[in-house]
Design an enzyme around this catalytic site. Structure first.
Site, PDB file in Angstrom:
ATOM      1  N   HIS A  97      47.793  -1.252  40.149  1.00 41.63           N
ATOM      2  CA  HIS A  97      47.040  -2.378  40.710  1.00 41.63           C
ATOM      3  C   HIS A  97      45.736  -2.689  39.980  1.00 41.63           C
ATOM      4  O   HIS A  97      45.108  -3.714  40.245  1.00 41.63           O
ATOM      5  CB  HIS A  97      46.701  -2.084  42.179  1.00 41.63           C
ATOM      6  CG  HIS A  97      45.656  -1.019  42.346  1.00 41.63           C
ATOM      7  ND1 HIS A  97      45.948   0.322  42.239  1.00 41.63           N
ATOM      8  CD2 HIS A  97      44.328  -1.101  42.590  1.00 41.63           C
ATOM      9  CE1 HIS A  97      44.842   1.021  42.426  1.00 41.63           C
ATOM     10  NE2 HIS A  97      43.846   0.192  42.637  1.00 41.63           N
ATOM     11  N   ARG A  98      45.287  -1.826  39.079  1.00 44.67           N
ATOM     12  CA  ARG A  98      43.964  -2.029  38.479  1.00 44.67           C
ATOM     13  C   ARG A  98      43.931  -3.285  37.605  1.00 44.67           C
ATOM     14  O   ARG A  98      44.916  -3.626  36.943  1.00 44.67           O
ATOM     15  CB  ARG A  98      43.558  -0.805  37.660  1.00 44.67           C
ATOM     16  CG  ARG A  98      43.242   0.397  38.522  1.00 44.67           C
ATOM     17  CD  ARG A  98      42.563   1.507  37.755  1.00 44.67           C
ATOM     18  NE  ARG A  98      42.284   2.626  38.635  1.00 44.67           N
ATOM     19  CZ  ARG A  98      41.193   2.751  39.383  1.00 44.67           C
ATOM     20  NH1 ARG A  98      40.273   1.799  39.336  1.00 44.67           N
ATOM     21  NH2 ARG A  98      41.023   3.793  40.163  1.00 44.67           N
TER      22      ARG A  98
END
Length: 365
Positions: free
Chosen positions: A206-207
């Protein structure tokens, strides 16, 4: 009676305050309050964690919602200042490294309220990560700094922190895991997805560095496509948005033996982690959790703020390199991938008690 506010805002925060809440309940001389900023606000990313962790309903919910870093931080500061002026706490506890952490710390100190930061000293040395800036600034503001691993002590000493304010207490996320281990052991979440224990890959990405550009997300998908095991990906809303934006929906759907799942509640996710063969992730906390369960953790990052789990656990940095990924998978299949050591289990014991003991002594000075 002393008053303490614990600040939560995003998914990782909820797990980190569970051991603190348990210990604070044992202190009748302390009145405790939870303020939820609403940085994560939908049921899958917020409400379900309060339910599973047995946390009391927050005394204040600020409802800031999503948005850019500046707008979000500003809304949190406005709402949290009002909460502090109403509650008049003697100390504010902040955890982790999200926008809620730095916003609440700044407000508290400008109101002359002491701040205790749980998970101080972690450094990736990558200032392109918003979390890195939040960590550094929060540590500068905090009166008490609670450190999860030895590297944090070295980082703070190198930065010139007053080491009399710094306390090495261990990894609070692993204490939370152990608190709920009986539930995790009984969940067998993989069965609900038709998976076999120790035969599938769990994915969590998700970064911004991995999903905010088409090229980076495509490289992540290259790795997922090359994974020679059945795959389950509980997809963060941020990642879904980028998959759709870059036109990768059909590509995802075409991956063989691939399950796209919604974000999982805490114990369900850890059950999936407990039962997997390996995990591909860019999370910080997952590195510790995977090491606790002795599961290979291939980290899609060039750096980590948690070197402890590279040295003593199962975390290995692969960036978005397909060749490094394939080499690590070969080691896993050959049974030569590094295993966790006893230090991993020891670092997650009695963390909440240590933190609350120090806070209580500080408030009684």
């Amino acid at each position: 009676m002393k008053k303490i506010i614990s600040v939560v805002g995003a998914r990782p925060n909820f797990m980190k305050i569970a051991p603190l809440e348990r210990e604070l309940k044992r202190r009748p001389e302390i009145e405790k309050f939870i303020v939820h900023t609403g940085q994560h606000y939908d049921k899958d990313m917020s409400d379900v964690f309060f339910e599973q962790l047995g946390l009391p309903k927050p005394e204040r919910s600020l409802g800031v919602g999503s948005g850019g870093h500046g707008a979000m931080t500003g809304r949190i500061m406005i709402g949290f200042e009002k909460a502090c002026l109403e509650i008049k706490p003697d100390l504010v506890i902040v955890v982790g490294d999200v926008n809620s952490t730095i916003a609440a710390s700044l407000v508290a100190r400008k109101l002359f309220i002491p701040v205790a930061h749980v998970e101080s000293g972690l450094r990736s040395f990558d200032e392109t990560m918003p979390e890195e800036l939040n960590r550094r600034l929060t540590d500068c503001l905090s009166n008490l700094l609670f450190v999860s691993e030895p590297s944090g002590m070295l980082n703070l000493e190198r930065e010139g922190a007053d080491m009399g304010r710094v306390h090495l207490v261990g990894d609070i996320m692993l204490e939370t895991l152990q608190m709920f281990l009986p539930v995790i052991n009984g969940a067998t979440a993989w069965k609900k997805f038709g998976l076999e224990v120790d035969e599938y890959c769990l994915i969590t990405i998700h970064r911004p560095s991995n999903v905010d550009t088409r090229e980076a997300l495509s490289e992540v998908l290259d790795i997922i496509e090359a994974t020679p095991f059945p795959k389950i990906f509980p997809i963060h809303p941020r990642t879904i948005k980028k998959i759709e934006e870059f036109g990768f929906t059909e590509r995802i759907a075409a991956i063989p033996d691939f399950i796209q799942a919604p974000p999982q509640p805490y114990t369900n996710f850890l059950s999936l982690l407990q039962g997997c063969k390996l995990i591909i992730s860019d999370s910080g906390s997952v590195q510790g959790e995977a090491s606790f369960f002795d599961k290979p953790c291939l980290v899609c990052r060039e750096n980590t703020e948690r070197p402890f789990y590279q040295e003593y656990g199962t975390s290995k940095l692969i960036g978005r390199s397909l060749s490094l990924f394939e080499k690590a998978v070969g080691e896993i299949q050959a049974g030569s991938y590094p295993r966790s050591t006893n230090e991993v289990r020891e670092i997650g014991s009695h963390v909440g008690r240590r933190v609350v003991d120090v806070i209580a002594a500080f408030l009684n000075q």
